[in-house]
Design a protein around this motif. Structure first.
Motif, PDB file in Angstrom:
ATOM      1  N   LEU A 150       0.844  -1.142   0.026  1.00  0.00           N
ATOM      2  CA  LEU A 150      -0.121   0.105  -0.124  1.00  0.00           C
ATOM      3  C   LEU A 150       0.905   1.465  -0.035  1.00  0.00           C
ATOM      4  CD1 LEU A 150      -2.928   1.110   0.025  1.00  0.00           C
ATOM      5  CD2 LEU A 150      -2.582   0.877   2.538  1.00  0.00           C
ATOM      6  N   SER A 151       1.997   1.028   0.766  1.00  0.00           N
ATOM      7  CA  SER A 151       2.828   2.450   0.842  1.00  0.00           C
ATOM      8  C   SER A 151       3.625   2.786  -0.519  1.00  0.00           C
ATOM      9  CB  SER A 151       3.653   2.113   1.882  1.00  0.00           C
ATOM     10  OG  SER A 151       4.859   1.366   1.715  1.00  0.00           O
ATOM     11  N   LEU A 152       3.761   1.571  -1.148  1.00  0.00           N
ATOM     12  CA  LEU A 152       4.453   1.850  -2.810  1.00  0.00           C
ATOM     13  C   LEU A 152       3.450   2.286  -3.542  1.00  0.00           C
ATOM     14  CD1 LEU A 152       6.733  -1.415  -2.474  1.00  0.00           C
ATOM     15  CD2 LEU A 152       7.432   0.947  -2.543  1.00  0.00           C
ATOM     16  N   LEU A 153       2.099   1.792  -3.363  1.00  0.00           N
ATOM     17  CA  LEU A 153       1.078   2.241  -4.356  1.00  0.00           C
ATOM     18  C   LEU A 153       0.999   3.607  -4.103  1.00  0.00           C
ATOM     19  CD1 LEU A 153      -0.936  -1.123  -4.269  1.00  0.00           C
ATOM     20  CD2 LEU A 153      -0.004  -0.127  -6.231  1.00  0.00           C
ATOM     21  N   GLU A 154       0.906   4.128  -3.301  1.00  0.00           N
ATOM     22  CA  GLU A 154       0.570   5.627  -2.636  1.00  0.00           C
ATOM     23  C   GLU A 154       1.371   6.572  -3.411  1.00  0.00           C
ATOM     24  OE1 GLU A 154       0.560   5.420   1.626  1.00  0.00           O
ATOM     25  OE2 GLU A 154      -1.704   5.075   1.958  1.00  0.00           O
ATOM     26  N   ARG A 155       2.590   5.758  -3.852  1.00  0.00           N
ATOM     27  CA  ARG A 155       3.568   6.767  -4.519  1.00  0.00           C
ATOM     28  C   ARG A 155       3.133   6.797  -5.894  1.00  0.00           C
ATOM     29  NH1 ARG A 155       9.020   4.244  -2.410  1.00  0.00           N
ATOM     30  NH2 ARG A 155       9.832   5.053  -4.289  1.00  0.00           N
ATOM     31  N   LEU A 156       2.227   6.037  -6.485  1.00  0.00           N
ATOM     32  CA  LEU A 156       1.923   5.612  -7.780  1.00  0.00           C
ATOM     33  C   LEU A 156       0.782   6.179  -8.343  1.00  0.00           C
ATOM     34  CD1 LEU A 156       4.060   2.620  -8.528  1.00  0.00           C
ATOM     35  CD2 LEU A 156       4.529   4.535  -9.019  1.00  0.00           C
ATOM     36  N   THR A 157      -0.400   5.982  -7.389  1.00  0.00           N
ATOM     37  CA  THR A 157      -1.663   6.235  -7.850  1.00  0.00           C
ATOM     38  C   THR A 157      -2.446   6.859  -6.846  1.00  0.00           C
ATOM     39  OG1 THR A 157      -3.817   4.926  -8.584  1.00  0.00           O
ATOM     40  CG2 THR A 157      -2.095   3.858  -6.816  1.00  0.00           C
ATOM     41  N   ALA A 158      -3.682   7.347  -7.517  1.00  0.00           N
ATOM     42  CA  ALA A 158      -4.775   8.276  -6.534  1.00  0.00           C
ATOM     43  C   ALA A 158      -5.663   7.196  -5.927  1.00  0.00           C
ATOM     44  CB  ALA A 158      -5.246   9.203  -7.302  1.00  0.00           C
ATOM     45  N   ASP A 159      -5.454   5.938  -6.456  1.00  0.00           N
ATOM     46  CA  ASP A 159      -6.419   4.923  -5.992  1.00  0.00           C
ATOM     47  C   ASP A 159      -5.771   3.700  -5.404  1.00  0.00           C
ATOM     48  OD1 ASP A 159      -8.914   6.226  -6.681  1.00  0.00           O
ATOM     49  OD2 ASP A 159      -8.454   5.581  -8.722  1.00  0.00           O
ATOM     50  N   PRO A 160      -4.901   3.747  -4.178  1.00  0.00           N
ATOM     51  CA  PRO A 160      -3.954   2.838  -3.931  1.00  0.00           C
ATOM     52  C   PRO A 160      -4.816   1.557  -3.344  1.00  0.00           C
ATOM     53  CG  PRO A 160      -4.002   4.468  -2.126  1.00  0.00           C
ATOM     54  CD  PRO A 160      -4.571   5.298  -3.525  1.00  0.00           C
ATOM     55  N   LEU A 161      -5.717   1.842  -2.608  1.00  0.00           N
ATOM     56  CA  LEU A 161      -6.643   0.624  -1.737  1.00  0.00           C
ATOM     57  C   LEU A 161      -7.219  -0.308  -3.295  1.00  0.00           C
ATOM     58  CD1 LEU A 161      -8.328   2.197   1.048  1.00  0.00           C
ATOM     59  CD2 LEU A 161      -6.619   0.414   1.114  1.00  0.00           C
ATOM     60  N   LEU A 162      -7.601   0.616  -4.292  1.00  0.00           N
ATOM     61  CA  LEU A 162      -8.382  -0.271  -5.390  1.00  0.00           C
ATOM     62  C   LEU A 162      -7.429  -1.124  -6.090  1.00  0.00           C
ATOM     63  CD1 LEU A 162     -10.735  -0.855  -7.384  1.00  0.00           C
ATOM     64  CD2 LEU A 162     -10.093   1.000  -8.554  1.00  0.00           C
ATOM     65  N   TRP A 163      -5.986  -0.431  -6.105  1.00  0.00           N
ATOM     66  CA  TRP A 163      -5.117  -1.445  -7.016  1.00  0.00           C
ATOM     67  C   TRP A 163      -4.508  -2.384  -5.981  1.00  0.00           C
ATOM     68  CZ3 TRP A 163      -3.250  -1.982 -11.608  1.00  0.00           C
ATOM     69  CH2 TRP A 163      -3.476  -0.902 -12.712  1.00  0.00           C
ATOM     70  N   LEU A 164      -4.536  -2.212  -4.774  1.00  0.00           N
ATOM     71  CA  LEU A 164      -4.063  -3.289  -3.739  1.00  0.00           C
ATOM     72  C   LEU A 164      -4.553  -4.354  -3.853  1.00  0.00           C
ATOM     73  CD1 LEU A 164      -2.201  -4.265  -1.249  1.00  0.00           C
ATOM     74  CD2 LEU A 164      -3.910  -2.991   0.218  1.00  0.00           C
ATOM     75  N   GLU A 165      -6.355  -4.143  -3.840  1.00  0.00           N
ATOM     76  CA  GLU A 165      -7.191  -5.329  -3.853  1.00  0.00           C
ATOM     77  C   GLU A 165      -6.884  -5.940  -5.206  1.00  0.00           C
ATOM     78  OE1 GLU A 165     -10.969  -3.410  -3.490  1.00  0.00           O
ATOM     79  OE2 GLU A 165     -10.650  -2.932  -0.994  1.00  0.00           O
ATOM     80  N   THR A 166      -6.779  -5.169  -6.419  1.00  0.00           N
ATOM     81  CA  THR A 166      -6.721  -5.783  -7.636  1.00  0.00           C
ATOM     82  C   THR A 166      -5.398  -6.776  -7.790  1.00  0.00           C
ATOM     83  OG1 THR A 166      -7.891  -3.927  -8.559  1.00  0.00           O
ATOM     84  CG2 THR A 166      -6.333  -5.286 -10.344  1.00  0.00           C
ATOM     85  N   LEU A 167      -4.372  -6.216  -7.351  1.00  0.00           N
ATOM     86  CA  LEU A 167      -3.069  -6.895  -7.486  1.00  0.00           C
ATOM     87  C   LEU A 167      -2.923  -8.173  -6.364  1.00  0.00           C
ATOM     88  CD1 LEU A 167      -0.687  -3.887  -7.959  1.00  0.00           C
ATOM     89  CD2 LEU A 167      -1.353  -5.513  -9.616  1.00  0.00           C
ATOM     90  N   VAL A 168      -3.684  -8.001  -5.377  1.00  0.00           N
ATOM     91  CA  VAL A 168      -3.487  -9.010  -4.375  1.00  0.00           C
ATOM     92  C   VAL A 168      -4.431 -10.170  -4.788  1.00  0.00           C
ATOM     93  CG1 VAL A 168      -3.879  -9.706  -2.041  1.00  0.00           C
ATOM     94  CG2 VAL A 168      -2.449  -7.652  -2.541  1.00  0.00           C
TER      95      VAL A 168
END
Length: 198
Positions: free
Chosen positions: A131-149
């Motif tokens: 999540l901390s890495l995704l927050e550096r890349l996207t405005a939707d880190p939680l959505l991307w976290l769920e998608t990738l996991v």
């Protein structure tokens, strides 16, 4: 014999044998991967020839046992002191390590799904790091976290069908890498989250 004389003393090993936490975790992981749905504290105690109370001394409750197993299995996903200047590369590395272990120990992942209290320790740390890495890349880190996991879980759990077929398993791992790269290619297109005021 009296009723008390027929039962095992509570919280003590059977047949005078003591057990260590490592022995508990070794046996638990084997039992979990063998049986899946048949995994329980009682079944583990029977496997180790101890009373169930002996297990509680080492790992607490059922959720604590699963957390301890997950901490051991996923220990190598996050490297101590590892710093990712490239957030995208960091996400990829972490997910590839995690995916490989989920594929190797699918019943552990399924057991954690069924026991939300087991989601802690190393499992939680992996999620927080992603999540901390995704927050550096996207405005939707939680959505991307769920998608990738979810993508990692779905692909890795499908490996059960390929167990024993090394060629098929190798192909599936390569397909996962390719699909993960496709997903990650679109991440930088998202607008990064604005820095929060301090």
């Amino acid at each position: 014999l009296s009723r008390a004389g027929m039962s095992k003393p509570r919280g003590r090993p059977a047949r005078g044998r003591g057990i260590t936490r490592e022995q508990v975790l070794d046996a638990a992981l084997r039992l979990l991967e063998e049986g899946g749905a048949g995994f329980s504290m009682r079944a583990l105690a029977a496997r180790l020839e101890v009373t169930p109370m002996s297990l509680y001394h080492h790992v607490g409750d059922h959720a604590g046992l699963l957390r301890a197993i997950a901490d051991r299995v996923y220990a190598g996903v996050l490297k101590p002191g590892e710093v990712f200047d490239d957030a995208l590369a960091g996400i990829r590395d972490i997910l590839l390590r995690y995916h490989g272990l989920v594929a190797d120990y699918p019943q552990l992942t399924l057991a954690i799904f069924a026991e939300p209290a087991a989601f802690a320790g190393t499992t939680r740390a992996i999620t927080d790091r992603l999540l901390s890495l995704l927050e550096r890349l996207t405005a939707d880190p939680l959505l991307w976290l769920e998608t990738l996991v979810d993508h990692a879980h779905g692909n890795a759990l499908a490996f059960q069908a390929a167990r024993g077929d090394r060629a098929q398993a190798g192909t599936m791992r390569e397909r996962y890498r390719q699909a993960l790269d496709r997903l990650l290619e679109s991440l930088p297109e998202s607008t990064p989250r604005a820095a929060s005021p301090r």
